[in-house]
Design an enzyme around this catalytic site. Structure first.
Site, PDB file in Angstrom:
ATOM      1  N   GLN A  91       0.900  -1.305  -0.099  1.00 47.35           N
ATOM      2  CA  GLN A  91       0.012   0.116  -0.174  1.00 47.35           C
ATOM      3  C   GLN A  91       0.854   1.191  -0.109  1.00 47.35           C
ATOM      4  O   GLN A  91       0.284   2.352   0.098  1.00 47.35           O
ATOM      5  CB  GLN A  91      -0.792  -0.162   1.210  1.00 47.35           C
ATOM      6  N   HIS A 156      -1.231   0.381   5.495  1.00 47.27           N
ATOM      7  CA  HIS A 156      -1.764   1.173   6.474  1.00 47.27           C
ATOM      8  C   HIS A 156      -0.817   2.504   6.524  1.00 47.27           C
ATOM      9  O   HIS A 156      -0.810   2.818   7.860  1.00 47.27           O
ATOM     10  CB  HIS A 156      -2.335   0.632   7.684  1.00 47.27           C
ATOM     11  N   GLU A 248     -15.601   3.562   8.536  1.00 51.22           N
ATOM     12  CA  GLU A 248     -16.051   4.551   9.318  1.00 51.22           C
ATOM     13  C   GLU A 248     -16.035   5.967   8.754  1.00 51.22           C
ATOM     14  O   GLU A 248     -14.935   6.196   7.956  1.00 51.22           O
ATOM     15  CB  GLU A 248     -15.360   4.632  10.788  1.00 51.22           C
ATOM     16  N   TYR A 258     -10.723   6.975  19.587  1.00 48.31           N
ATOM     17  CA  TYR A 258     -11.755   6.544  18.702  1.00 48.31           C
ATOM     18  C   TYR A 258     -11.791   4.816  18.697  1.00 48.31           C
ATOM     19  O   TYR A 258     -12.466   4.254  18.105  1.00 48.31           O
ATOM     20  CB  TYR A 258     -11.475   7.197  17.158  1.00 48.31           C
ATOM     21  N   TYR A 269      -9.854 -10.015  10.278  1.00 49.58           N
ATOM     22  CA  TYR A 269      -9.811 -10.924   9.218  1.00 49.58           C
ATOM     23  C   TYR A 269      -9.957 -12.126   9.099  1.00 49.58           C
ATOM     24  O   TYR A 269     -10.546 -13.335   8.349  1.00 49.58           O
ATOM     25  CB  TYR A 269      -8.731 -10.587   8.233  1.00 49.58           C
TER      26      TYR A 269
END
Length: 377
Positions: A91, A156, A248, A258, A269
């Site tokens: 990513q 991420h 979200e 949060y 997963y």
């Protein structure tokens, strides 16, 4: 804003979204019942983010480490030199790009990218001057901030950038790098919303700093924050990918936790349960969540210039959902609006100077990486 009902998208549109500009897909989109006309403008190699220059031209980042200057009509692409070396595995890549608030005079551009370094990999915030002309280049690059700590893995990173309304601060997202616990670690910037000065100095929530948090942390307990934007009232909205489900939209408030990975409206997963937000009211709950996932990418607060019925609403790109998603916003409340199938993974959403909505396909899993312009039909 009141949701606008639309007809289901036809298979004809899904088929034609894989075609090249000028092949009749614009007409097919109009016939599908969508509330906007879809016009392919240009093609890119795994684009990640874009921003508009004052004259209508666009800067587009590509995952592999390219920065493209696109003419306002989409016909001329020029590669910008002077970009940093990025680690584009997984990513990672060349990520967000935004203009400095004083770009008209400074010509400064802020951007983010992932890199390899001591301890592993991490995301970096940098800025440079855009030298325009026949051979555009980024010059005088300054590294302003980097995630702490660098860790192994390729996921991420987050790396989204938004300037605060006060003109003195910017917000920078650091994902938890698929490591879970750093999102709750006060010393790490991973899994956090950060506030910095325009020079990259930590300027986090004073209450958290007093408790021993890294001085850049504004809020924490986040997972993979891939879109942030301020509304006209100065509220900061953020979207993030949940685990298996639980994507979200959050209203980001200073000092709040949060909840991730302690709570989520999704699951791990491997099938293990994560307690829902409703079980732990001490954590800040999302304003909207999705299960199954939409895999959000990119976020804008829409002005309403071209589509006045959506003024103040959020628009989000959907990756696995292959959709453009609208979230209905009223003040500090939000609810699901529309979810329009686009037939391709949508990585980025931006608003053009005239109020048109622009989206980037991300070029993965059958998506071609096109830039599409959405206008009134």
């Amino acid at each position: 804003m009141r949701p606008l009902s639309i007809a289901a998208l036809s298979l004809t549109l899904i088929a034609c979204t894989g075609a090249s500009p000028g092949n009749g897909s614009e007409q097919a989109a109009e016939a599908s019942g969508l509330p906007f006309k879809v016009t392919p403008v240009a093609d890119f190699d795994a684009p990640w983010a874009m921003t508009f220059l004052p004259d209508g031209r666009m800067l587009v980042t590509e995952k592999s480490g390219q920065l493209v200057l696109l003419s306002a009509d989409g016909k001329i692409k020029t590669m910008v030199s002077g970009v940093p070396t990025v680690d584009s595995a997984g990513q990672g890549g060349f990520m967000d790009v935004v203009l400095a608030p004083d770009f008209a005079t400074s010509k400064r551009v802020y951007f983010s990218f992932s890199e390899s370094g001591a301890g592993g990999k991490g995301v970096v915030l940098a800025r440079a001057t855009l030298s325009d002309g026949d051979a555009p280049a980024l010059t005088g690059m300054e590294r302003l901030f980097q995630a702490t700590p660098y860790v192994t893995g390729n996921g991420h990173y987050s790396g989204r950038i938004a300037f605060a309304p006060d003109g003195k601060h910017l917000f920078f997202t650091n994902g938890e790098r698929q490591k879970f616990d750093p999102a709750q670690d006060p010393k790490a910037t991973l899994g956090k919303m950060l506030r910095l000065t325009l020079d990259g100095k930590p300027a986090g929530d004073p209450g958290l700093t007093a408790k021993g948090f890294h001085p850049a942390v504004w809020s924490y307990g986040h997972r993979n924050l891939l879109g942030i934007a301020f509304d006209k009232a100065g509220n900061l909205w953020e979207q993030e990918m949940g685990p298996k489900g639980g994507d979200e939209v959050n209203l980001v408030l200073p000092g709040r936790n949060y909840g991730y990975p302690i709570v989520s409206d999704g699951d791990h997963y491997d099938g293990r349960d994560i307690p829902d937000h409703s079980t732990r009211p001490e954590f800040e709950a999302p304003k909207v969540s999705w299960n199954p996932a939409i895999s959000p990418g990119g976020l804008i607060v829409y002005s309403g210039k071209m589509f006045p019925q959506w003024a103040g609403d959020l628009f989000i790109g959907g990756l696995s959902s292959q959709a453009l998603v609208r979230v209905d916003v009223n003040g500090t409340s939000a609810a699901k609006g529309d979810q329009w199938p686009m037939g391709a993974r949508i990585r980025e959403v931006e608003e053009g100077p005239d109020g048109a909505i622009w989206v980037l396909e991300d070029g993965g899993r059958g998506s071609e990486g096109r830039l599409l312009k959405l206008t009134r039909g």
